[in-house]
Design a protein around this motif. Sequence first.
Motif, PDB file in Angstrom:
ATOM      1  N   GLY A 176       0.817  -1.210   0.000  1.00 40.72           N
ATOM      2  CA  GLY A 176       0.000   0.000   0.000  1.00 40.72           C
ATOM      3  C   GLY A 176       0.850   1.258   0.000  1.00 40.72           C
ATOM      4  N   THR A 177       1.925   1.240   0.786  1.00 41.78           N
ATOM      5  CA  THR A 177       2.816   2.398   0.882  1.00 41.78           C
ATOM      6  C   THR A 177       3.528   2.664  -0.446  1.00 41.78           C
ATOM      7  N   ILE A 178       4.088   1.612  -1.039  1.00 48.02           N
ATOM      8  CA  ILE A 178       4.798   1.757  -2.315  1.00 48.02           C
ATOM      9  C   ILE A 178       3.849   2.259  -3.399  1.00 48.02           C
ATOM     10  N   SER A 179       2.658   1.683  -3.471  1.00 48.44           N
ATOM     11  CA  SER A 179       1.691   2.086  -4.493  1.00 48.44           C
ATOM     12  C   SER A 179       1.290   3.546  -4.327  1.00 48.44           C
ATOM     13  N   ALA A 180       1.087   3.955  -3.069  1.00 48.93           N
ATOM     14  CA  ALA A 180       0.614   5.320  -2.810  1.00 48.93           C
ATOM     15  C   ALA A 180       1.704   6.364  -2.980  1.00 48.93           C
ATOM     16  N   LEU A 181       2.904   6.074  -2.468  1.00 47.25           N
ATOM     17  CA  LEU A 181       3.956   7.101  -2.441  1.00 47.25           C
ATOM     18  C   LEU A 181       4.910   7.030  -3.627  1.00 47.25           C
ATOM     19  N   ASP A 182       5.298   5.815  -4.040  1.00 48.93           N
ATOM     20  CA  ASP A 182       6.268   5.693  -5.123  1.00 48.93           C
ATOM     21  C   ASP A 182       5.630   5.799  -6.498  1.00 48.93           C
ATOM     22  N   LEU A 183       4.399   5.400  -6.619  1.00 44.21           N
ATOM     23  CA  LEU A 183       3.738   5.438  -7.922  1.00 44.21           C
ATOM     24  C   LEU A 183       2.671   6.537  -7.999  1.00 44.21           C
ATOM     25  N   TYR A 184       1.685   6.503  -7.102  1.00 45.10           N
ATOM     26  CA  TYR A 184       0.572   7.449  -7.173  1.00 45.10           C
ATOM     27  C   TYR A 184       1.022   8.891  -6.905  1.00 45.10           C
ATOM     28  N   LYS A 185       1.609   9.117  -5.729  1.00 46.02           N
ATOM     29  CA  LYS A 185       1.974  10.480  -5.339  1.00 46.02           C
ATOM     30  C   LYS A 185       3.042  11.066  -6.269  1.00 46.02           C
ATOM     31  N   ARG A 186       4.030  10.246  -6.629  1.00 45.29           N
ATOM     32  CA  ARG A 186       5.154  10.766  -7.422  1.00 45.29           C
ATOM     33  C   ARG A 186       4.766  11.069  -8.862  1.00 45.29           C
ATOM     34  N   ASN A 187       3.765  10.374  -9.391  1.00 54.73           N
ATOM     35  CA  ASN A 187       3.395  10.559 -10.784  1.00 54.73           C
ATOM     36  C   ASN A 187       2.097  11.349 -10.981  1.00 54.73           C
ATOM     37  N   LYS A 188       1.412  11.701  -9.875  1.00 51.75           N
ATOM     38  CA  LYS A 188       0.159  12.450  -9.992  1.00 51.75           C
ATOM     39  C   LYS A 188       0.431  13.947  -9.877  1.00 51.75           C
ATOM     40  N   LYS A 189      -0.149  14.706 -10.769  1.00 58.50           N
ATOM     41  CA  LYS A 189       0.026  16.149 -10.741  1.00 58.50           C
ATOM     42  C   LYS A 189      -0.975  16.793  -9.782  1.00 58.50           C
ATOM     43  N   GLY A 190      -0.566  17.899  -9.188  1.00 58.47           N
ATOM     44  CA  GLY A 190      -1.445  18.620  -8.272  1.00 58.47           C
ATOM     45  C   GLY A 190      -0.999  18.489  -6.834  1.00 58.47           C
ATOM     46  N   ASP A 191      -1.412  19.422  -5.994  1.00 59.55           N
ATOM     47  CA  ASP A 191      -1.064  19.415  -4.576  1.00 59.55           C
ATOM     48  C   ASP A 191      -2.245  18.916  -3.754  1.00 59.55           C
ATOM     49  N   TYR A 192      -1.962  18.002  -2.843  1.00 60.72           N
ATOM     50  CA  TYR A 192      -3.003  17.443  -1.982  1.00 60.72           C
ATOM     51  C   TYR A 192      -2.487  17.441  -0.549  1.00 60.72           C
ATOM     52  N   ASP A 193      -3.410  17.473   0.395  1.00 64.35           N
ATOM     53  CA  ASP A 193      -2.994  17.505   1.800  1.00 64.35           C
ATOM     54  C   ASP A 193      -2.646  16.103   2.300  1.00 64.35           C
ATOM     55  N   GLU A 194      -2.136  16.059   3.540  1.00 67.20           N
ATOM     56  CA  GLU A 194      -1.697  14.803   4.144  1.00 67.20           C
ATOM     57  C   GLU A 194      -2.838  13.803   4.271  1.00 67.20           C
ATOM     58  N   LYS A 195      -4.019  14.311   4.613  1.00 71.02           N
ATOM     59  CA  LYS A 195      -5.169  13.435   4.800  1.00 71.02           C
ATOM     60  C   LYS A 195      -5.487  12.668   3.517  1.00 71.02           C
ATOM     61  N   HIS A 196      -5.311  13.324   2.382  1.00 70.41           N
ATOM     62  CA  HIS A 196      -5.577  12.684   1.093  1.00 70.41           C
ATOM     63  C   HIS A 196      -4.664  11.478   0.891  1.00 70.41           C
TER      64      HIS A 196
END
Length: 568
Positions: free
Chosen positions: A432-452
């Motif tokens: 879950g961590t790798i998918s969210a931070l290494d793939l989703y967060k790093r490749n998604k454009k836009g700023d989102y808060d921590e809760k997201h």
Amino acid sequence: MGNLDWIILSSTLLFIVAYGVWKTKGSKDVDDYVLGGNKTKWWTIGLSVMATQASAITFLSTPGQAFHDGMGFVQFYFGLPLAMIIICLVFVPIYHKLKVYTAYEFLENRFDLKTRSLAAVLFLVQRGLAAGITIYAPSIILSAVLGWDLKTLNIILGTLVIIYTVSGGTKAVNVTQKQQMFIIMTGMFIAFFFILGYLPADINFSKALKIAGASDKLNIIDFEFNTTSRYTLWSGLTGGMFLALAYFGTDQSQVQRYLSGKSVRESQLGLIFNGLLKIPMQFFILLVGVMVFVFYQYNPSPLNFNPVASEAVLASEFAEDYKILEQDHRELEVEKKIAQDRFSAALELKEYTATMEAKQQIISINERERAKRETAKTLISMADDSVETNDKDFVFIHFILNHLPKGLIGLLLAVILSAAMSSTASELNALGTISALDLYKRNKKGDYDEKHYVTVSKGFTLLWGIIAIIIACVASLFDNLIQLVNIIGSIFYGNVLGIFLMAFFFKFIRGNSVFVAAIITQIIVIVGYSLDWMSYLWLNAFGCGLVIFLACLIEVFDRTLNNPELKA
């Protein structure tokens, strides 16, 4: 199973889930959810690291491995302490200094985004498969021996893990694994002493070891240098060290355990704790299997420990042939008991000649018994080639269900399921961590808060939990489950380890060279395994060395091609 067993089993599992949810409710941000707020003590890290590696497969397969092949499997772990020292000196300080959430975040800092993404994808593939196997392993065996529905078991186990892993993240995994390790080791020690208590009155522990030794079950170290042999001193020190380096140094399911430490020192102490205790723990679990072997020298054992296999052949046209084999097996067991009594008496009298004669008789009986078991497997395959004939994974659970008292059966089943939950929880947490931070967060454009991102991490953890359950529902048994997990790891780990070693020590190599070399290496390693070039443990060193060599070659070629002065 009696009512007491059901009460102990269900209450143990429900306590773990409820405790994990209660202790970790309300993760506020990514730091809290992924790294547990960096508040984990060294002993929690050490136990969590051990629990992550010690899945249900360990407690089902390892005793069966010792029952059939002896203690040699412990050599697999000989390289682990060396790996722990290297990780403590190199990996941990760098990870903490860079304040990374994942191991692969470091690769982008050193190389580029595509190299980070490739390493993350390689992790997701192999760890996603392993997560399914860690659910499937206990389910298939418990289904066979208890008659429970396999798919229902997969869903129940997966759901229990998902509940507290999604709820509390890394902190939930860490705090529950302490309870699970306590339950696991308590149960194994109790089982060990019950086995010794069930041996004949004149057979103490010392004599039991000699009986096991007479059947070559205590051959711990093999000094032969043979790359095709799975378990030798050299494969353990080299292949085992490379596998441990890759697993503990680059696999997020382990890295996330010690990234949550309060400091570099806490993380290092936790890993050293694991390095010191892992070999004794595995030695003890193998010793339990050896004592089960000694127990069955004096007590009846089935021709094949998998009840489904026996039922399949007895319902086929080969039933009479199988019954004849079973009768021969029973007669052989009588001979074996007489030979063991003769060996024990000779030991008491300290008569060397009589002891050697009895030992040779035992060896001869063992060879005949092994041949009959192989013939039985052939008959089972002829009756139904879809039925698993290799019964290593069923030995210990057969002993538990048929020879331990009520209540203790429930505790030992809780041990197996707790181990499955602890390992699977770490894997889902990391996936879950790798998918969210290494793939989703790093490749998604836009700023989102921590809760997201906390929500996204929980969503991916849930998704991987569902995928793991699906893999478990469609998986099929292999030669030996504990080997299967290590084989999957060995196919990918050497390549990933090589990438990290280049990031640490080969400063002249750039991202493009590493990326291309990693893809080529992964293809070659998969082909090499499929063609059986070497024992799977050696794939770790082979993959690591190959990716470094290719990357250096590509980098030198690229620099030469693009630098006129070097061409001249």
